[in-house]
Scaffold this motif. Structure first.
Motif, PDB file in Angstrom:
ATOM      1  N   ASP A 140       0.816  -1.085   0.013  1.00 27.66           N
ATOM      2  CA  ASP A 140      -0.097   0.001   0.011  1.00 27.66           C
ATOM      3  C   ASP A 140       0.892   1.225  -0.169  1.00 27.66           C
ATOM      4  OD1 ASP A 140      -2.132  -1.525  -0.023  1.00 27.66           O
ATOM      5  OD2 ASP A 140      -2.832  -1.143   2.041  1.00 27.66           O
ATOM      6  N   ASP A 141       1.757   1.055   0.783  1.00 25.29           N
ATOM      7  CA  ASP A 141       2.606   2.555   0.873  1.00 25.29           C
ATOM      8  C   ASP A 141       3.302   2.566  -0.563  1.00 25.29           C
ATOM      9  OD1 ASP A 141       2.171   2.659   3.470  1.00 25.29           O
ATOM     10  OD2 ASP A 141       4.097   1.705   4.091  1.00 25.29           O
ATOM     11  N   GLN A 142       3.890   1.699  -1.371  1.00 27.36           N
ATOM     12  CA  GLN A 142       4.394   1.956  -2.753  1.00 27.36           C
ATOM     13  C   GLN A 142       3.250   2.482  -3.596  1.00 27.36           C
ATOM     14  OE1 GLN A 142       5.794  -2.130  -3.071  1.00 27.36           O
ATOM     15  NE2 GLN A 142       7.935  -1.611  -2.967  1.00 27.36           N
ATOM     16  N   ILE A 143       2.117   1.812  -3.507  1.00 25.72           N
ATOM     17  CA  ILE A 143       0.928   2.394  -4.447  1.00 25.72           C
ATOM     18  C   ILE A 143       0.549   3.730  -4.130  1.00 25.72           C
ATOM     19  CG2 ILE A 143      -1.360   1.893  -5.197  1.00 25.72           C
ATOM     20  CD1 ILE A 143      -1.135  -1.141  -4.794  1.00 25.72           C
ATOM     21  N   GLU A 144       0.312   4.030  -2.850  1.00 25.34           N
ATOM     22  CA  GLU A 144       0.202   5.519  -2.552  1.00 25.34           C
ATOM     23  C   GLU A 144       1.189   6.483  -3.060  1.00 25.34           C
ATOM     24  OE1 GLU A 144      -0.882   8.202   1.370  1.00 25.34           O
ATOM     25  OE2 GLU A 144      -0.385   6.048   1.510  1.00 25.34           O
ATOM     26  N   TYR A 145       2.597   6.083  -2.871  1.00 22.92           N
ATOM     27  CA  TYR A 145       3.840   6.985  -3.342  1.00 22.92           C
ATOM     28  C   TYR A 145       3.591   6.988  -4.816  1.00 22.92           C
ATOM     29  CZ  TYR A 145       8.349   8.783  -4.295  1.00 22.92           C
ATOM     30  OH  TYR A 145       9.618   9.439  -4.735  1.00 22.92           O
ATOM     31  N   ILE A 146       3.586   5.953  -5.672  1.00 26.10           N
ATOM     32  CA  ILE A 146       3.504   6.232  -7.001  1.00 26.10           C
ATOM     33  C   ILE A 146       1.981   6.815  -7.588  1.00 26.10           C
ATOM     34  CG2 ILE A 146       3.130   4.700  -9.056  1.00 26.10           C
ATOM     35  CD1 ILE A 146       4.202   2.403  -7.428  1.00 26.10           C
ATOM     36  N   THR A 147       1.075   6.495  -7.061  1.00 24.83           N
ATOM     37  CA  THR A 147      -0.184   7.418  -7.454  1.00 24.83           C
ATOM     38  C   THR A 147      -0.282   9.027  -7.042  1.00 24.83           C
ATOM     39  OG1 THR A 147      -1.291   6.902  -5.432  1.00 24.83           O
ATOM     40  CG2 THR A 147      -1.513   5.239  -7.354  1.00 24.83           C
ATOM     41  N   THR A 148       0.556   9.029  -6.040  1.00 21.15           N
ATOM     42  CA  THR A 148       0.391  10.582  -5.346  1.00 21.15           C
ATOM     43  C   THR A 148       1.397  11.171  -6.494  1.00 21.15           C
ATOM     44  OG1 THR A 148       0.182  10.025  -3.202  1.00 21.15           O
ATOM     45  CG2 THR A 148       1.467  11.997  -3.694  1.00 21.15           C
ATOM     46  N   LYS A 149       2.665  10.610  -6.913  1.00 27.53           N
ATOM     47  CA  LYS A 149       3.540  11.251  -7.756  1.00 27.53           C
ATOM     48  C   LYS A 149       2.728  11.515  -9.366  1.00 27.53           C
ATOM     49  CE  LYS A 149       7.121  11.902  -5.009  1.00 27.53           C
ATOM     50  NZ  LYS A 149       7.461  13.106  -4.877  1.00 27.53           N
ATOM     51  N   VAL A 150       2.172  10.644  -9.705  1.00 27.64           N
ATOM     52  CA  VAL A 150       1.508  10.522 -10.958  1.00 27.64           C
ATOM     53  C   VAL A 150       0.590  11.777 -10.962  1.00 27.64           C
ATOM     54  CG1 VAL A 150      -0.178   9.650 -12.563  1.00 27.64           C
ATOM     55  CG2 VAL A 150       1.985   8.242 -11.517  1.00 27.64           C
ATOM     56  N   LYS A 151      -0.467  11.545  -9.985  1.00 27.77           N
ATOM     57  CA  LYS A 151      -1.293  12.883  -9.610  1.00 27.77           C
ATOM     58  C   LYS A 151      -0.574  14.110  -9.529  1.00 27.77           C
ATOM     59  CE  LYS A 151      -3.551  10.709  -6.640  1.00 27.77           C
ATOM     60  NZ  LYS A 151      -4.817  10.535  -5.710  1.00 27.77           N
ATOM     61  N   ALA A 152       0.382  14.364  -8.887  1.00 26.34           N
ATOM     62  CA  ALA A 152       1.259  15.554  -8.952  1.00 26.34           C
ATOM     63  C   ALA A 152       1.492  15.940 -10.271  1.00 26.34           C
ATOM     64  CB  ALA A 152       2.317  15.550  -7.753  1.00 26.34           C
ATOM     65  N   PHE A 153       2.122  15.254 -10.756  1.00 24.01           N
ATOM     66  CA  PHE A 153       2.569  15.803 -12.118  1.00 24.01           C
ATOM     67  C   PHE A 153       1.514  15.998 -12.946  1.00 24.01           C
ATOM     68  CE2 PHE A 153       3.741  14.857 -16.750  1.00 24.01           C
ATOM     69  CZ  PHE A 153       4.925  15.701 -16.857  1.00 24.01           C
ATOM     70  N   ILE A 154       0.253  15.210 -13.179  1.00 17.42           N
ATOM     71  CA  ILE A 154      -0.739  15.480 -14.074  1.00 17.42           C
ATOM     72  C   ILE A 154      -1.225  16.890 -13.754  1.00 17.42           C
ATOM     73  CG2 ILE A 154      -3.204  14.581 -14.509  1.00 17.42           C
ATOM     74  CD1 ILE A 154      -1.273  12.763 -15.830  1.00 17.42           C
ATOM     75  N   ASN A 155      -1.533  17.173 -12.296  1.00 16.22           N
ATOM     76  CA  ASN A 155      -2.364  18.444 -11.975  1.00 16.22           C
ATOM     77  C   ASN A 155      -1.155  19.706 -11.593  1.00 16.22           C
ATOM     78  OD1 ASN A 155      -4.830  17.155 -11.770  1.00 16.22           O
ATOM     79  ND2 ASN A 155      -4.117  15.937 -10.048  1.00 16.22           N
ATOM     80  N   GLU A 156      -0.018  19.552 -11.941  1.00 16.38           N
ATOM     81  CA  GLU A 156       1.007  20.677 -11.688  1.00 16.38           C
ATOM     82  C   GLU A 156       0.678  21.850 -12.416  1.00 16.38           C
ATOM     83  OE1 GLU A 156       4.641  19.194 -14.422  1.00 16.38           O
ATOM     84  OE2 GLU A 156       4.837  19.454 -12.344  1.00 16.38           O
TER      85      GLU A 156
END
Length: 377
Positions: A361-377
Motif C-alpha cells: 500500500d505504501d508503494q502504491i500510494e507513493y506512485i499514485t501521488t507522484k503521478v497525480k502531482a505531475f498530472i495536476n501541476e
C-alpha cells in the motif's frame, strides 16, 4: 518504504525460497536435466490447471508461437492476421516462416485486436488469426472464433501475457485463456505472471493430432531417437526451469489475485483524474490478470511523465512506443496509416506503472501521488 521495482522477483522468491530450492535440488541430484520427471510433472499439472488436453513445454515463448504455426502446416505466402499493438515476437515468427503478416488495428478500450478490422483484412490467402491477450486481458475470443469458423481459418492464441486469466462467454461459461483457439502459445519469461528463472515457454491444444506433431517438432522432429519424421527444431524446456515453474504454479491464482488487488487500488486512486484513463476490464474480475497496469494519459506529455517518475525512483514502461507496421523490419506498402488510428494514438498515450505480486500500500500510494502531482501541476 521498500525500493519500488517494475517487477519484484526477489521479494517473490523470498516467499517461496524453500520450495523452489528443494525442487531445483531434486533436479540436480537426479541429473535429469532435459525431458526429465520435473518437466513431465509440470506439464501434467499445467494441463490440469488449464483444463486443456495437451501442454507441450518448449524453450521460450517465441519458439512456442513458431512451433504452433509449424504444427498447423502453414506454407510460405499464407497470410496470418495479427495485431499491430504488441511485442514484435508475434509478427517475427510469421516472417521467419516466410508467411505473410497482416497487421490490423486494436480496440480503443481493451487494446486487443479489433474483430471488425480482422474481418476486413481477410483474403483468399488468409489462413490464420493470431489474437494477443494483451497486458493480461483476453481478446474477444467468442467473436474471433466465429469469424474463423465462417472463413475456415486457424486461431493461434498468443497467451504470453494472460496465463491464468478467464474468458467468459456470453452465456456465462468460463474457460482459461489459451484453451479456446486451435492452439496457443505462452511464455514463462521471468517477469510473466507465471515466470521461471530463465527462458521457457509452452504450447497448448485440445487437438490430439496437432499435439503429436508439435511434440515431434520441439525435439528435432523425433518421436523415436534418430528417427526424424517431421522437420523440427531444438526447443525443450529444461528441467531446472520446469522445477521453478512447478513450485510456482500452485501460487498462480494467488499471484493473479494480488495483481488484481493492486490494480483495484490504482483504479481507486485515479478515479477522479480527468486526464487519466484506467485499464478497461471486459467481463468478470478474473478476465484481466494485469501482466501490466497500463494507463492512457490525455492532454499530458507522456514522455515527460515517464521522465518525472524515473527521477522520483518510480520505474515505468511504455509498451509499445512504435507500432509494428512502422518498424523497419515489417514495413509494407500495403499498410495505410488511416487503418491504424487507435494504435497510432496509443503509442503516444500509454504508460505502464509497476505491477507485480509484491506491491504494498505504501508503494502504491507513493506512485499514485507522484503521478497525480505531475498530472495536476
Amino acid at each position: 518504504m521498500r525500493k519500488i521495482q517494475m517487477v519484484d522477483l526477489k521479494s517473490q522468491y523470498a516467499r517461496i525460497k524453500d520450495v523452489v530450492n528443494d525442487s531445483i535440488q531434486e533436479v540436480l541430484e537426479t541429473t535429469a536435466f532435459v525431458n526429465g520427471p520435473k518437466v513431465h510433472e509440470f506439464q501434467k499439472n499445467l494441463e490440469q490447471y488449464l483444463g486443456v488436453k495437451h501442454v507441450i513445454p518448449c524453450a521460450n515463448g517465441t519458439d512456442a508461437l513458431q512451433i504452433a504455426m509449424m504444427g498447423l502446416g502453414l506454407k510460405p505466402g499464407d497470410e496470418v492476421i495479427t495485431t499491430d499493438f504488441t511485442f514484435a515476437a508475434t509478427v517475427e515468427v510469421i516472417a521467419l516462416l516466410q508467411l505473410t503478416p497482416v497487421l490490423v488495428d486494436v480496440e480503443p478500450d481493451t487494446f486487443n485486436i479489433d474483430v471488425e478490422a480482422v474481418k476486413k483484412a481477410i483474403t483468399p490467402n488468409t489462413k490464420a488469426i493470431v489474437p494477443v491477450h494483451l497486458f493480461g486481458q483476453c481478446a474477444n475470443m467468442e467473436a474471433i472464433m466465429a469469424v474463423a469458423k465462417e472463413n475456415n481459418l486457424f486461431v493461434i492464441e498468443d497467451n504470453a501475457q494472460a496465463i491464468g486469466a478467464n474468458y467468459t462467454y456470453k452465456d456465462g461459461t468460463k474457460v482459461k485463456a489459451g484453451t479456446i483457439g486451435d492452439v496457443s502459445a505462452t511464455s514463462f519469461f521471468p517477469s510473466k505472471n507465471l515466470g521461471c528463472y530463465g527462458d521457457g515457454g509452452a504450447i497448448f491444444t485440445n487437438n490430439d493430432d496437432l499435439a503429436h506433431t508439435i511434440r515431434g517438432i520441439v525435439n528435432h522432429g523425433m518421436y523415436e531417437r534418430y528417427h526424424h519424421d517431421v522437420v523440427g527444431v531444438n526447443s525443450r524446456l529444461d528441467a531446472i526451469q520446469a522445477a521453478v515453474l512447478g513450485a510456482k504454479l500452485p501460487n498462480l491464482d494467488a499471484y493473479n489475485k494480488a495483481r488484481i488487488a493492486a490494480a483495484d487500488k490504482y483504479d481507486e486512486a485515479f478515479k477522479d483524474e480527468k486526464h487519466i484513463v484506467t485499464p478497461f476490464r471486459s467481463g468478470a474480475e478474473d478476465n484481466h490478470v494485469f501482466h501490466q497496469y497500463t494507463l492512457k494519459v490525455t492532454g499530458v506529455d507522456r514522455d515527460a511523465l515517464a521522465k518525472y517518475l524515473n527521477e522520483n525512483d518510480i520505474p515505468c514502461g511504455v509498451y509499445y512506443p512504435i507500432p509494428l507496421h512502422n518498424q523497419k523490419a515489417y514495413l509494407d506498402e500495403r499498410y495505410n496509416e488511416s487503418d491504424f488510428k487507435v494504435t497510432n494514438q496509443l503509442v503516444k498515450d500509454v504508460i505502464s506503472l509497476p505491477m507485480h505480486t509484491e506491491l504494498d500500500d505504501d508503494q502504491i500510494e507513493y506512485i499514485t501521488t507522484k503521478v497525480k502531482a505531475f498530472i495536476n501541476e
